[in-house]
Design a protein around this motif. Structure first.
Motif, PDB file in Angstrom:
ATOM      1  N   VAL A   1     -29.669  36.837 -45.913  1.00 58.82           N
ATOM      2  CA  VAL A   1     -29.639  37.150 -44.485  1.00 58.82           C
ATOM      3  C   VAL A   1     -30.195  38.562 -44.305  1.00 58.82           C
ATOM      4  CG1 VAL A   1     -28.222  37.241 -42.427  1.00 58.82           C
ATOM      5  CG2 VAL A   1     -27.590  35.703 -44.294  1.00 58.82           C
ATOM      6  N   LEU A   2     -31.330  38.664 -43.654  1.00 58.45           N
ATOM      7  CA  LEU A   2     -32.034  39.923 -43.497  1.00 58.45           C
ATOM      8  C   LEU A   2     -31.488  40.690 -42.291  1.00 58.45           C
ATOM      9  CD1 LEU A   2     -35.640  38.567 -44.082  1.00 58.45           C
ATOM     10  CD2 LEU A   2     -34.035  39.426 -45.782  1.00 58.45           C
ATOM     11  N   PRO A   3     -31.678  42.015 -42.276  1.00 54.03           N
ATOM     12  CA  PRO A   3     -31.232  42.795 -41.106  1.00 54.03           C
ATOM     13  C   PRO A   3     -31.857  42.277 -39.815  1.00 54.03           C
ATOM     14  CG  PRO A   3     -31.832  44.247 -42.921  1.00 54.03           C
ATOM     15  CD  PRO A   3     -32.239  42.868 -43.334  1.00 54.03           C
ATOM     16  N   ARG A   4     -31.118  42.438 -38.731  1.00 55.82           N
ATOM     17  CA  ARG A   4     -31.570  41.908 -37.442  1.00 55.82           C
ATOM     18  C   ARG A   4     -32.794  42.663 -36.918  1.00 55.82           C
ATOM     19  NH1 ARG A   4     -27.020  42.204 -35.021  1.00 55.82           N
ATOM     20  NH2 ARG A   4     -26.350  40.041 -35.057  1.00 55.82           N
ATOM     21  N   PHE A   5     -32.871  43.976 -37.130  1.00 50.87           N
ATOM     22  CA  PHE A   5     -33.968  44.836 -36.696  1.00 50.87           C
ATOM     23  C   PHE A   5     -34.148  44.762 -35.185  1.00 50.87           C
ATOM     24  CE2 PHE A   5     -38.666  46.139 -37.572  1.00 50.87           C
ATOM     25  CZ  PHE A   5     -38.375  47.408 -37.116  1.00 50.87           C
ATOM     26  N   ASP A   6     -33.062  45.055 -34.462  1.00 48.27           N
ATOM     27  CA  ASP A   6     -33.122  45.036 -33.000  1.00 48.27           C
ATOM     28  C   ASP A   6     -34.033  46.121 -32.441  1.00 48.27           C
ATOM     29  OD1 ASP A   6     -31.450  42.887 -32.750  1.00 48.27           O
ATOM     30  OD2 ASP A   6     -29.624  44.090 -32.643  1.00 48.27           O
ATOM     31  N   SER A   7     -34.194  47.228 -33.176  1.00 47.71           N
ATOM     32  CA  SER A   7     -34.982  48.341 -32.653  1.00 47.71           C
ATOM     33  C   SER A   7     -36.478  48.049 -32.620  1.00 47.71           C
ATOM     34  CB  SER A   7     -34.732  49.595 -33.495  1.00 47.71           C
ATOM     35  OG  SER A   7     -35.129  49.397 -34.839  1.00 47.71           O
ATOM     36  N   ARG A   8     -36.909  46.908 -33.118  1.00 49.43           N
ATOM     37  CA  ARG A   8     -38.349  46.606 -33.075  1.00 49.43           C
ATOM     38  C   ARG A   8     -38.845  46.445 -31.642  1.00 49.43           C
ATOM     39  NH1 ARG A   8     -38.118  40.551 -35.704  1.00 49.43           N
ATOM     40  NH2 ARG A   8     -36.418  39.754 -34.416  1.00 49.43           N
ATOM     41  N   ARG A   9     -37.924  46.232 -30.689  1.00 49.43           N
ATOM     42  CA  ARG A   9     -38.357  46.165 -29.284  1.00 49.43           C
ATOM     43  C   ARG A   9     -38.888  47.517 -28.811  1.00 49.43           C
ATOM     44  NH1 ARG A   9     -32.688  46.176 -29.037  1.00 49.43           N
ATOM     45  NH2 ARG A   9     -31.774  47.904 -27.857  1.00 49.43           N
ATOM     46  N   HIS A  10     -38.517  48.603 -29.498  1.00 47.67           N
ATOM     47  CA  HIS A  10     -39.045  49.929 -29.158  1.00 47.67           C
ATOM     48  C   HIS A  10     -40.368  50.224 -29.866  1.00 47.67           C
ATOM     49  CE1 HIS A  10     -35.248  50.730 -27.232  1.00 47.67           C
ATOM     50  NE2 HIS A  10     -34.584  50.583 -28.351  1.00 47.67           N
ATOM     51  N   LEU A  11     -40.799  49.326 -30.749  1.00 51.12           N
ATOM     52  CA  LEU A  11     -41.982  49.606 -31.562  1.00 51.12           C
ATOM     53  C   LEU A  11     -43.255  49.787 -30.738  1.00 51.12           C
ATOM     54  CD1 LEU A  11     -42.647  50.033 -34.513  1.00 51.12           C
ATOM     55  CD2 LEU A  11     -43.067  47.586 -34.739  1.00 51.12           C
ATOM     56  N   PRO A  12     -43.562  48.945 -29.730  1.00 56.91           N
ATOM     57  CA  PRO A  12     -44.798  49.173 -28.966  1.00 56.91           C
ATOM     58  C   PRO A  12     -44.854  50.551 -28.320  1.00 56.91           C
ATOM     59  CG  PRO A  12     -43.934  46.982 -28.514  1.00 56.91           C
ATOM     60  CD  PRO A  12     -42.889  47.698 -29.305  1.00 56.91           C
ATOM     61  N   GLU A  13     -43.727  51.006 -27.748  1.00 54.92           N
ATOM     62  CA  GLU A  13     -43.719  52.324 -27.121  1.00 54.92           C
ATOM     63  C   GLU A  13     -43.952  53.426 -28.155  1.00 54.92           C
ATOM     64  OE1 GLU A  13     -40.497  55.426 -25.180  1.00 54.92           O
ATOM     65  OE2 GLU A  13     -39.931  53.334 -25.553  1.00 54.92           O
ATOM     66  N   LYS A  14     -43.292  53.306 -29.306  1.00 61.63           N
ATOM     67  CA  LYS A  14     -43.449  54.326 -30.347  1.00 61.63           C
ATOM     68  C   LYS A  14     -44.863  54.312 -30.910  1.00 61.63           C
ATOM     69  CE  LYS A  14     -39.102  55.326 -29.910  1.00 61.63           C
ATOM     70  NZ  LYS A  14     -38.698  56.562 -29.184  1.00 61.63           N
ATOM     71  N   LEU A  15     -45.455  53.147 -31.051  1.00 65.04           N
ATOM     72  CA  LEU A  15     -46.822  53.073 -31.555  1.00 65.04           C
ATOM     73  C   LEU A  15     -47.806  53.671 -30.555  1.00 65.04           C
ATOM     74  CD1 LEU A  15     -46.868  49.514 -33.176  1.00 65.04           C
ATOM     75  CD2 LEU A  15     -46.833  51.729 -34.329  1.00 65.04           C
ATOM     76  N   SER A  16     -47.536  53.490 -29.276  1.00 64.96           N
ATOM     77  CA  SER A  16     -48.392  54.102 -28.270  1.00 64.96           C
ATOM     78  C   SER A  16     -48.352  55.624 -28.374  1.00 64.96           C
ATOM     79  CB  SER A  16     -47.961  53.640 -26.878  1.00 64.96           C
ATOM     80  OG  SER A  16     -48.734  54.269 -25.878  1.00 64.96           O
ATOM     81  N   ARG A  17     -47.168  56.158 -28.556  1.00 65.97           N
ATOM     82  CA  ARG A  17     -47.051  57.616 -28.732  1.00 65.97           C
ATOM     83  C   ARG A  17     -47.714  58.066 -30.021  1.00 65.97           C
ATOM     84  NH1 ARG A  17     -41.086  59.689 -27.788  1.00 65.97           N
ATOM     85  NH2 ARG A  17     -42.235  61.634 -28.108  1.00 65.97           N
ATOM     86  N   LEU A  18     -47.642  57.229 -31.050  1.00 63.94           N
ATOM     87  CA  LEU A  18     -48.287  57.573 -32.308  1.00 63.94           C
ATOM     88  C   LEU A  18     -49.799  57.624 -32.155  1.00 63.94           C
ATOM     89  CD1 LEU A  18     -48.021  58.062 -35.379  1.00 63.94           C
ATOM     90  CD2 LEU A  18     -48.164  55.583 -35.687  1.00 63.94           C
ATOM     91  N   ARG A  19     -50.365  56.689 -31.372  1.00 64.76           N
ATOM     92  CA  ARG A  19     -51.810  56.716 -31.144  1.00 64.76           C
ATOM     93  C   ARG A  19     -52.230  57.955 -30.376  1.00 64.76           C
ATOM     94  NH1 ARG A  19     -50.981  51.034 -30.558  1.00 64.76           N
ATOM     95  NH2 ARG A  19     -50.596  51.293 -28.322  1.00 64.76           N
ATOM     96  N   VAL A  20     -51.371  58.413 -29.460  1.00 64.80           N
ATOM     97  CA  VAL A  20     -51.673  59.646 -28.734  1.00 64.80           C
ATOM     98  C   VAL A  20     -51.688  60.823 -29.703  1.00 64.80           C
ATOM     99  CG1 VAL A  20     -50.837  61.244 -26.979  1.00 64.80           C
ATOM    100  CG2 VAL A  20     -50.802  58.784 -26.554  1.00 64.80           C
TER     101      VAL A  20
END
Length: 405
Positions: free
Chosen positions: A159-178
């Motif tokens: 049983v793998l971790p749920r990784f609920d915080s992946r919903r924040h990934l698009p926003e964080k990736l956008s900031r990373l591209r900036v």
């Protein structure tokens, strides 16, 4: 024997008043029923002759549903009539498609597939524990059942971790591209690694002019920079007793794992190198040299079986392992709790030695219960005492934070 044998004997007992000798009639009926039971049991398929295997999912995220099928093969020349119970640990959330009370049939030299739906309640490995086959005779009066026959096919669902915080990934990736300067609207980003040379335009910083290259080209050239690549990130998870404290509806360790996975996903997109170390009084998990393609899968599978240990974390062991494994300067993110006792006696003495080589960041989970207790208006005397305890806990966290800074 089954309930049918008792029912048959009870039905025969109703005829006893018609017998000349009721006692002799009872003996005859009992003997006849026992004979039928013996014959029925002899005709039942021996459980030891059966073979069982499994097939299905090996891993599932916490909150998801997996399917594992039990394949029961009957190599004998008789028809198998049986009740099958495929038992898993309670936290596996097993729901068989065929209830254990239902009688199934397997023709001679045939096979039967019995699927089981698993919706685990906890992270980690959830194994199958026992397979019980009750082989019934043709008349249903007797059965054969033997512990360990057929043997339980080994199977463990990770049983793998749920990784609920992946919903924040698009926003964080956008900031990373900036930050990386890849968005057109922001132009080139400022970084620490040399990128290319280009012609000078009005508005460029004169400190970026490359005078040697300008002399060779007989034109004014400026250096452009990009963010540093192949940086080193080390995620350290404290699996000691403080990680067992529940934050919301899950242990603090699960929250730390979720944050570590989000940080890892961002670092992988930035082409950085990520290592993992989980420890308390011993090293519980390590992932080293993880490249971007296999980074997240390796980390997820390494973190899945981690469980909190009710021991004091040995920060001297963690510091020694980091200094031994990480020769180059790295960003070390330590996921732990800001508790004065645990950090004051364990982390603070070894922190200068660790910070001399690496950049150390301590990441702690914020407990929403404390914030609720300090902001709610007390309605009872007990609420006031609870609010005072919450304020005291927050004050201790602030003192620990100041000591670490």
């Amino acid at each position: 024997m089954t309930w049918r044998a008792a029912a048959l004997l009870a039905a025969g007992a109703l005829t006893l008043p018609a017998w000349p000798s009721p006692f002799a009639g009872l003996l005859m009926m009992t003997g006849a029923v026992l004979l039928l039971v013996a014959v029925d049991r002899a005709l039942a398929v021996p459980p030891g002759a059966l073979t069982a295997t499994r097939d299905g999912d090996r891993a599932v995220r916490l909150g998801g549903t997996a399917t594992v099928a039990l394949l029961l093969h009957n190599p004998t020349g008789r028809t198998l009539r049986a009740q099958v119970r495929d038992a898993w640990v309670p936290s596996a959330g097993a729901r068989p498609d065929v209830p254990p009370s239902r009688v199934v049939r397997v023709e001679p030299a045939g096979s039967l597939v019995l699927p089981t739906r698993l919706t685990p309640l906890r992270r980690g490995d959830r194994p199958a524990v026992a397979l019980t086959v009750r082989s019934l005779g043709p008349l249903g009066l007797a059965f054969r059942q033997r512990s360990g026959r057929p043997g339980t096919p080994p199977w463990a669902l990770r049983v793998l971790p749920r990784f609920d915080s992946r919903r924040h990934l698009p926003e964080k990736l956008s900031r990373l591209r900036v930050i990386d300067g890849t968005q057109v609207s922001r132009g080139r980003g400022q970084g620490t690694e040399f990128d290319t040379l280009r012609e000078y335009v009005v508005g460029d910083d004169v400190r970026s002019i490359d005078w040697r290259a300008s002399a060779r080209r007989a034109d004014v050239l400026v250096r452009t920079w990009r963010p540093e690549r192949d940086r080193r990130l080390v995620c350290v998870l404290d699996t000691g007793r403080t990680s067992a404290v529940r934050v919301g509806d899950e242990p603090r360790l699960d929250t730390a794992i979720d944050a570590a996975l989000l940080l890892t996903a961002l670092a992988a997109r930035a082409s950085d190198r990520v290592d993992l170390l989980a420890a308390d009084t011993a090293i519980r998990a390590t992932v080293t040299g993880a490249g971007r393609p296999a980074l997240l899968p390796r980390l997820v599978h390494a973190l899945a079986p981690l469980q909190p240990a009710l021991v004091e974390t040995d920060f001297d062991l963690i510091a020694g392992e980091l200094l031994r494994r990480q020769r180059q300067r790295s960003l070390v993110v330590l996921f732990t709790a800001l508790e004065a006792g645990a950090l004051g006696e364990g982390l603070l003495p070894v922190l200068p030695r660790l910070a001399a080589r690496h950049k150390v960041v301590v990441a702690a989970t914020h407990d929403p219960v404390l914030a609720t207790l300090t902001t709610a208006i007390p309605s009872r005397p007990g609420d006031a005492y609870a609010a005072a305890a919450a304020w005291r806990a927050l004050a201790e966290r602030d003192r620990v934070r100041a000591a670490l800074a």
